[in-house]
Design a protein around this motif. Structure first.
Motif, PDB file in Angstrom:
ATOM      1  N   ALA A 102      25.133 -42.909 -23.777  1.00 30.37           N
ATOM      2  CA  ALA A 102      26.319 -43.029 -22.939  1.00 30.37           C
ATOM      3  C   ALA A 102      27.515 -42.381 -23.622  1.00 30.37           C
ATOM      4  N   GLY A 103      28.449 -41.893 -22.822  1.00 27.13           N
ATOM      5  CA  GLY A 103      29.692 -41.349 -23.350  1.00 27.13           C
ATOM      6  C   GLY A 103      30.862 -42.252 -23.001  1.00 27.13           C
ATOM      7  N   SER A 104      32.052 -41.721 -23.125  1.00 27.38           N
ATOM      8  CA  SER A 104      33.244 -42.518 -22.815  1.00 27.38           C
ATOM      9  C   SER A 104      33.456 -42.673 -21.312  1.00 27.38           C
ATOM     10  N   THR A 105      32.880 -41.750 -20.537  1.00 24.85           N
ATOM     11  CA  THR A 105      32.908 -41.846 -19.084  1.00 24.85           C
ATOM     12  C   THR A 105      31.517 -42.166 -18.576  1.00 24.85           C
ATOM     13  N   ALA A 106      31.404 -43.212 -17.778  1.00 23.17           N
ATOM     14  CA  ALA A 106      30.089 -43.679 -17.341  1.00 23.17           C
ATOM     15  C   ALA A 106      29.405 -42.658 -16.445  1.00 23.17           C
ATOM     16  N   PHE A 107      28.068 -42.669 -16.493  1.00 27.29           N
ATOM     17  CA  PHE A 107      27.290 -41.847 -15.571  1.00 27.29           C
ATOM     18  C   PHE A 107      27.443 -42.377 -14.152  1.00 27.29           C
ATOM     19  N   ALA A 108      27.268 -41.486 -13.192  1.00 25.91           N
ATOM     20  CA  ALA A 108      27.313 -41.853 -11.782  1.00 25.91           C
ATOM     21  C   ALA A 108      26.012 -41.438 -11.114  1.00 25.91           C
ATOM     22  N   VAL A 109      25.711 -42.077  -9.991  1.00 28.98           N
ATOM     23  CA  VAL A 109      24.499 -41.740  -9.253  1.00 28.98           C
ATOM     24  C   VAL A 109      24.480 -40.243  -8.929  1.00 28.98           C
ATOM     25  N   GLY A 110      23.363 -39.605  -9.250  1.00 29.15           N
ATOM     26  CA  GLY A 110      23.210 -38.179  -8.982  1.00 29.15           C
ATOM     27  C   GLY A 110      23.509 -37.279 -10.154  1.00 29.15           C
ATOM     28  N   ASP A 111      24.121 -37.809 -11.228  1.00 31.57           N
ATOM     29  CA  ASP A 111      24.288 -36.986 -12.431  1.00 31.57           C
ATOM     30  C   ASP A 111      22.918 -36.494 -12.880  1.00 31.57           C
ATOM     31  N   ARG A 112      22.870 -35.261 -13.353  1.00 32.70           N
ATOM     32  CA  ARG A 112      21.539 -34.691 -13.564  1.00 32.70           C
ATOM     33  C   ARG A 112      21.479 -33.797 -14.812  1.00 32.70           C
ATOM     34  N   PHE A 113      20.455 -34.059 -15.616  1.00 26.79           N
ATOM     35  CA  PHE A 113      20.054 -33.152 -16.686  1.00 26.79           C
ATOM     36  C   PHE A 113      18.843 -32.359 -16.206  1.00 26.79           C
ATOM     37  N   THR A 114      18.779 -31.103 -16.575  1.00 21.73           N
ATOM     38  CA  THR A 114      17.576 -30.309 -16.338  1.00 21.73           C
ATOM     39  C   THR A 114      17.179 -29.653 -17.657  1.00 21.73           C
ATOM     40  N   LEU A 115      15.884 -29.524 -17.875  1.00 20.21           N
ATOM     41  CA  LEU A 115      15.368 -28.857 -19.061  1.00 20.21           C
ATOM     42  C   LEU A 115      13.929 -28.431 -18.806  1.00 20.21           C
ATOM     43  N   ASN A 116      13.376 -27.681 -19.738  1.00 20.73           N
ATOM     44  CA  ASN A 116      12.033 -27.116 -19.599  1.00 20.73           C
ATOM     45  C   ASN A 116      11.205 -27.429 -20.839  1.00 20.73           C
ATOM     46  N   THR A 117       9.915 -27.367 -20.675  1.00 16.44           N
ATOM     47  CA  THR A 117       9.014 -27.494 -21.817  1.00 16.44           C
ATOM     48  C   THR A 117       8.046 -26.319 -21.842  1.00 16.44           C
ATOM     49  N   SER A 118       7.475 -26.103 -23.015  1.00 16.45           N
ATOM     50  CA  SER A 118       6.413 -25.120 -23.194  1.00 16.45           C
ATOM     51  C   SER A 118       5.320 -25.769 -24.026  1.00 16.45           C
ATOM     52  N   PRO A 119       4.100 -25.248 -23.987  1.00 16.11           N
ATOM     53  CA  PRO A 119       2.991 -25.878 -24.718  1.00 16.11           C
ATOM     54  C   PRO A 119       3.170 -25.765 -26.229  1.00 16.11           C
ATOM     55  N   PRO A 120       2.376 -26.531 -26.981  1.00 17.63           N
ATOM     56  CA  PRO A 120       2.369 -26.351 -28.438  1.00 17.63           C
ATOM     57  C   PRO A 120       1.908 -24.950 -28.813  1.00 17.63           C
ATOM     58  N   TRP A 121       2.341 -24.499 -29.984  1.00 18.20           N
ATOM     59  CA  TRP A 121       1.786 -23.286 -30.555  1.00 18.20           C
ATOM     60  C   TRP A 121       0.356 -23.554 -31.004  1.00 18.20           C
ATOM     61  N   THR A 122      -0.400 -22.487 -31.256  1.00 12.62           N
ATOM     62  CA  THR A 122      -1.797 -22.604 -31.647  1.00 12.62           C
ATOM     63  C   THR A 122      -1.997 -22.081 -33.069  1.00 12.62           C
ATOM     64  N   LEU A 123      -2.662 -22.866 -33.891  1.00  8.06           N
ATOM     65  CA  LEU A 123      -3.035 -22.395 -35.227  1.00  8.06           C
ATOM     66  C   LEU A 123      -4.234 -21.471 -35.099  1.00  8.06           C
ATOM     67  N   VAL A 124      -4.083 -20.234 -35.546  1.00  9.46           N
ATOM     68  CA  VAL A 124      -5.122 -19.216 -35.419  1.00  9.46           C
ATOM     69  C   VAL A 124      -5.913 -19.065 -36.713  1.00  9.46           C
ATOM     70  N   ARG A 125      -5.235 -19.107 -37.844  1.00  7.41           N
ATOM     71  CA  ARG A 125      -5.903 -18.876 -39.126  1.00  7.41           C
ATOM     72  C   ARG A 125      -5.192 -19.659 -40.219  1.00  7.41           C
ATOM     73  N   ARG A 126      -5.988 -20.308 -41.051  1.00  5.00           N
ATOM     74  CA  ARG A 126      -5.443 -20.999 -42.218  1.00  5.00           C
ATOM     75  C   ARG A 126      -6.543 -21.039 -43.276  1.00  5.00           C
ATOM     76  N   TRP A 127      -6.549 -20.022 -44.128  1.00  9.79           N
ATOM     77  CA  TRP A 127      -7.530 -20.007 -45.201  1.00  9.79           C
ATOM     78  C   TRP A 127      -7.033 -19.131 -46.341  1.00  9.79           C
TER      79      TRP A 127
END
Length: 524
Positions: A102-127
């Motif tokens: 929360a901040g100093s001003t309260a949230f109101a109905v309809g306030d909205r965050f948007t964001l995106n995700t992507s998959p994990p990276w893949t380990l290809v080689r470790r030797w």
């Protein structure tokens, strides 16, 4: 973006933590907000920019919409309704993890965050092997077994057999063949031996044995195929039980192969490769590091490469059309670090004493569309000397946003890697570099003009895009993703800069603390 900070006990521990951060969970990016309240969406641990994907993350958009002042509905474009997030409490899901404060001003109905995700990276080689101490055995002159020289060999008296020689790798691999050589006498060559594997160095399992082996000439070598289908392991060794009748047992070469057609051997320098999925989850962005250790120089480096496609039969440094080496000097002791990760790149900053080293690895924001610039990969770090150290003070030791020779390579639309160098060292002097592509505004320095770029009239710190471009051929490449040039006036490393609703962290250019040697890393 997924921002992580932490402390590593040494450079190898840092690699392990980096791998976990990249590959164990997905990554979130592109946070935006619209609404009446002035609270924030942050990480579950309270860190700005610390919101993350999860183990089940895919390329997906999310909306987080206020139902009232304390509750937000979380909906994924693919996953659908993920439930309700309560202000001040962590929201944990395999697709997405965050906390709303929360901040100093309260949230109101309809306030909205948007964001995106992507998959994990893949380990290809470790030797591969970190350093010679991880090549073990009871031979006299053991190192001769691994030096690729025909005129040196290790020995073990027949009365003291069995003899052992093996390797401990940084990760697991399957051994499909071994190569062995002898000294000046076939009678002192191995006649019987066994390949063994282990996961912990304590319990060893037999894989395959050979007996009745003969040697046609002095200093001969033979390759023995492993027909047993043994699983991968981190530790491998050969146990020698007999010679061809003479003493001592001589061995001038021992190599372990995961494929006889590969151009590398498993006892060689450690290699680590990952694949980023891109923001859309459909890319294959290859980045890898060689581990370099030289205790005499206090050099403990991750030497980075980028390439467009991965050939499992080629070593990291011989992958087709690779970027060449860009080194990130770390140390064999504790240090703090910051990672800014999304699906297409990672930015690394590490504090080594009073020096800040950094690297940009992955896609950046190209000015042309993907139909023209298909693979906008950047590999930038502190230079191109594989044995560099963080106490270096010449002009070529710099950060990726103001590279020296040869700290940064970018892949252009014609699939050619071009070096970007703003400054170079000649003796003890530091000169502007006129021979290579540049990063601006960092390159505005040959006449001291960059020093006039200072804090804004209101005392805030400016943030300028970091732009890459070449003059031969003339081509504006694009910009770094989530990085900006800023001034050191009224700013020190690790200072926070608030700009347009986002938080940035300022960092200096290696050991330099003059006001014209800073960049900022976006935390949101």
């Amino acid at each position: 973006m997924s921002l992580r900070s932490g402390n590593a006990s040494d450079y190898y521990d840092f690699l392990n933590q980096l791998e976990t951060a990249l590959c164990s969970e997905g990554h979130a990016w592109g946070l935006l907000y619209a609404g009446a309240g002035n609270g924030t969406l942050i990480g579950t641990d309270g860190a700005a920019g610390g919101y993350l994907g999860g183990s089940g993350s895919v390329a997906e958009a999310f909306t987080v919409t206020a139902l009232d002042t304390q509750r937000f509905q979380v909906v994924g474009a693919l996953a659908g309704d993920l439930g309700v997030a309560t202000v001040g409490r962590p929201f944990e899901h395999e697709r997405l993890r965050f906390r709303i404060n929360a901040g100093s001003t309260a949230f109101a109905v309809g306030d909205r965050f948007t964001l995106n995700t992507s998959p994990p990276w893949t380990l290809v080689r470790r030797w591969g092997v970190r350093n010679p101490t991880f090549r073990t055995g009871n031979f006299t002159n053991l190192s001769a077994l691994f030096d690729n020289a025909m005129d040196t060999w290790g020995t073990r008296a027949v009365a003291d057999l069995p003899a052992t020689a093996g390797i401990e790798m940084i990760g697991s691999a399957a051994v499909r063949a071994i190569t062995m050589g002898i000294g000046d006498s076939g009678a002192r060559g191995a006649a019987a031996f066994e390949l063994q594997r282990s996961d912990d160095g304590a319990a060893w399992s037999p894989v395959q044995a050979w007996s009745g082996v003969r040697w046609p000439s002095a200093r001969a070598r033979q390759t023995f195929l492993v027909t047993a289908n043994s699983p991968a392991a981190r530790l491998w060794r050969v146990v020698f039980s007999a010679t061809n009748g003479a003493t001592p047992l001589d061995c001038n070469d021992l190599s372990f192969h995961t494929d006889v057609n590969a151009d590398f051997e498993l006892e060689d320098r450690a290699q680590w490769i990952v694949k980023a999925p891109g923001l859309d989850g459909r890319q294959s962005i290859f980045i890898g590091a060689e581990l370099f250790e030289d205790p005499a120089r206090a050099a403990y480096n991750l030497n980075w490469y980028g390439f467009r496609s991965h050939n499992p039969l080629l070593s990291l440094r011989t992958q087709v059309n690779n970027s060449g080496l860009r080194h990130l000097p770390l140390r064999n002791g504790p240090f703090a670090y910051w990672l800014a990760i999304n699906g297409q790149r990672v930015v690394i900053v590490a504090r080594i004493g009073t020096v800040y080293v950094s690297a940009y690895l992955g896609f950046a924001t190209a000015y042309e569309p993907p139909s023209i610039h298909e693979y906008p990969l950047i590999v930038g770090a502190c230079g191109s000397a594989e044995s560099g150290t963080p106490d270096t003070t010449d002009a070529n030791f710099r950060s990726f946003f103001d590279p020296g020779r040869f700290g940064l390579a970018a892949n252009y639309p014609d699939n050619v890697w071009r070096l970007h160098c703003n400054r170079y060292a000649q003796g003890a002097n530091d000169y502007g570099d006129t021979d290579y592509a540049k990063v601006y505004p960092s390159a505005v320095s040959t006449g001291g003009d960059r020093a006039y770029l200072r804090d804004n009239l209101d005392g805030s710190s400016p943030l300028f895009p970091l732009i890459l471009g070449s003059s031969s051929p003339r081509h504006p490449w694009g910009e770094f993703d989530g990085c900006a040039w800023t001034t050191g006036f009224s700013t020190a490393s690790e200072s926070r800069i608030e700009h347009d609703g986002a938080t940035w962290l300022a960092f200096q250019n290696a050991f330099r603390i003059s006001p014209d040697n800073y960049f900022a890393l976006k935390m949101d």
